[in-house]
Design a protein around this motif. Structure first.
Motif, short mmCIF file in Angstrom:
data_model
loop_
_atom_site.label_atom_id
_atom_site.label_comp_id
_atom_site.label_asym_id
_atom_site.label_seq_id
_atom_site.Cartn_x
_atom_site.Cartn_y
_atom_site.Cartn_z
N GLU A 1 67.11 9.44 12.22
CA GLU A 1 65.83 9.76 12.88
C GLU A 1 64.75 8.77 12.50
O GLU A 1 63.82 8.51 13.27
CB GLU A 1 65.42 11.18 12.52
N ALA A 2 64.88 8.17 11.31
CA ALA A 2 63.90 7.18 10.86
C ALA A 2 64.18 5.79 11.44
O ALA A 2 63.42 4.85 11.19
CB ALA A 2 63.89 7.11 9.33
N GLY A 3 65.29 5.65 12.18
CA GLY A 3 65.59 4.39 12.84
C GLY A 3 66.72 3.59 12.25
O GLY A 3 66.99 2.47 12.69
N ALA A 4 67.43 4.16 11.27
CA ALA A 4 68.53 3.43 10.64
C ALA A 4 69.74 3.38 11.57
O ALA A 4 69.99 4.32 12.34
CB ALA A 4 68.92 4.08 9.32
N ARG A 5 70.48 2.30 11.48
CA ARG A 5 71.79 2.21 12.10
C ARG A 5 72.77 2.91 11.16
O ARG A 5 72.82 2.60 9.97
CB ARG A 5 72.16 0.74 12.29
N VAL A 6 73.55 3.84 11.67
CA VAL A 6 74.43 4.64 10.82
C VAL A 6 75.88 4.38 11.23
O VAL A 6 76.23 4.49 12.41
CB VAL A 6 74.11 6.14 10.94
N ASP B 1 81.41 1.32 18.82
CA ASP B 1 80.03 0.89 18.60
C ASP B 1 79.16 1.51 19.68
O ASP B 1 79.23 1.14 20.85
CB ASP B 1 79.95 -0.64 18.66
N ASN B 2 78.32 2.47 19.28
CA ASN B 2 77.37 3.09 20.20
C ASN B 2 75.95 2.56 19.99
O ASN B 2 74.98 3.20 20.39
CB ASN B 2 77.36 4.61 20.01
N GLY B 3 75.85 1.41 19.37
CA GLY B 3 74.52 0.86 19.11
C GLY B 3 73.99 1.29 17.76
O GLY B 3 74.24 0.64 16.74
N SER B 4 73.30 2.40 17.72
CA SER B 4 72.74 2.88 16.45
C SER B 4 73.69 3.76 15.67
O SER B 4 73.42 4.11 14.53
CB SER B 4 71.44 3.67 16.73
#
Length: 316
Positions: free
Chosen positions: A93-98, A146-149
């Motif tokens: 939610e904070a913008g990290a790639r997980v 790979d879904n992006g984030s």
């Protein structure tokens, strides 16, 4: 994507944890500058397999990371710890790639990050993941998604494929290939390759295609066909296809396309050749064809890819 956090807790698999630490925790021979800043984040000292691990930070540091890696989760029969799930969700939610490695996908699914998304995990646990989280589209037949984030990988060696994929996204194909050579692993396996091949893998230099691969790589500028490959390998097209599936997990044409895209990436990063010239050098024929396949495979047009990695290399 400079800060990588490993999200760990009791019950993590040490193989995937060690693999991620090896890739993101060191910069052998100064491959790229800056490299990643790695943080191991967990609630307290813990057991990882037979080893004792003391995290650098608590799980509350995950939202400050650019990328969060969740290693394999050992006991898929029970829910992962709520504090780990909450921290991973907060980081996203904070913008990290997980990204999850192997059964770490169960943590991402528990956090709701895989709802409505395609995902994978170790082939032995895909049925469990699909049954427990019906909102997730589980693909049991690929190395990674790979879904992006949000990214997920299959088990064991496929975790290394995903780690190298992340390095390739951040630092380019040349750096990822150099790292792979230092780690003595294949430089690139496409995420769509099969994760489970029923026929045992032959030794690297003792299989029917050992001589064909370098022959083809030296001729990527030529319009090679399956028949050309079969003729060079001295076998029928049908037998060639079977051997390709055994050795690479994919088809001859898909393997050729992957090699052409890899070569195009290297030329975009290291030369000033025009897109037309690179299309010719990689056997794509025209810039239009190269742009279509490159955009579909890599996710950005060739010109954008070149600007991105030329800028990063100058900054480094």
């Amino acid at each position: 994507m400079t800060t990588v956090a490993l999200a760990v807790t009791d019950g993590m698999l040490h193989f995937e944890l060690g693999m991620a630490f090896e890739v993101f925790g060191a910069n052998p021979a100064g491959l790229a500058d800056p490299w990643y800043r790695l943080a191991v984040c967990g609630p307290t000292a813990m057991r990882v397999g037979r080893f004792r691990l003391e995290p650098d930070h608590g799980l509350d540091r995950l939202p400050a990371a650019d990328t969060v890696i969740v290693p394999g989760w050992a006991n898929v029969d029970r829910e992962p710890p709520a504090d780990l799930v909450d921290a991973v969700r907060a980081a996203h939610e904070a913008g990290a790639r997980v990204a999850s490695l192997c059964t770490g996908a169960f943590v991402l699914a528990a956090a709701g990050l895989l709802d409505g998304r395609r995902a994978t995990t170790h082939w032995a646990h895909t049925d469990v993941l699909a049954a427990r989280y019906p909102e997730v589209t589980v693909d049991p037949d690929v190395l990674y998604v790979d879904n992006g984030s949000v990214l997920t990988s299959a088990g064991k060696a496929a975790a290394m494929d995903l780690c190298l994929h992340l390095v390739r996204l951040d630092h380019g194909s040349v750096i990822a290939n150099r790292l792979a050579r230092r780690l003595v692993v294949p430089p690139h396996r496409d995420g769509g390759q099969a994760q489970f091949i029923t026929t045992p893998m032959p030794a690297p230099d003792h299989h029917p295609l050992a001589g064909l691969f370098p022959w083809a790589l030296e001729r990527l500028d030529q319009p090679l066909t399956v028949e050309d490959l079969a003729r060079q390998a001295r076998m029928s097209s049908r037998h060639l296809g079977r051997h390709f599936r055994t050795v690479t997990g994919t088809t001859p044409l898909q393997w050729l396309l992957t090699q052409r895209i890899r070569r195009a990436q290297e030329l975009l990063e290291t030369t000033d050749d025009s897109v037309d010239g690179i299309a010719a050098a990689t056997g794509m024929g025209t810039a239009t064809t190269l742009r279509r396949h490159f955009n579909r495979t890599v996710g950005v047009p060739p010109d954008t890819y070149r600007r991105t990695f030329r800028t990063r290399n100058r900054l480094g």
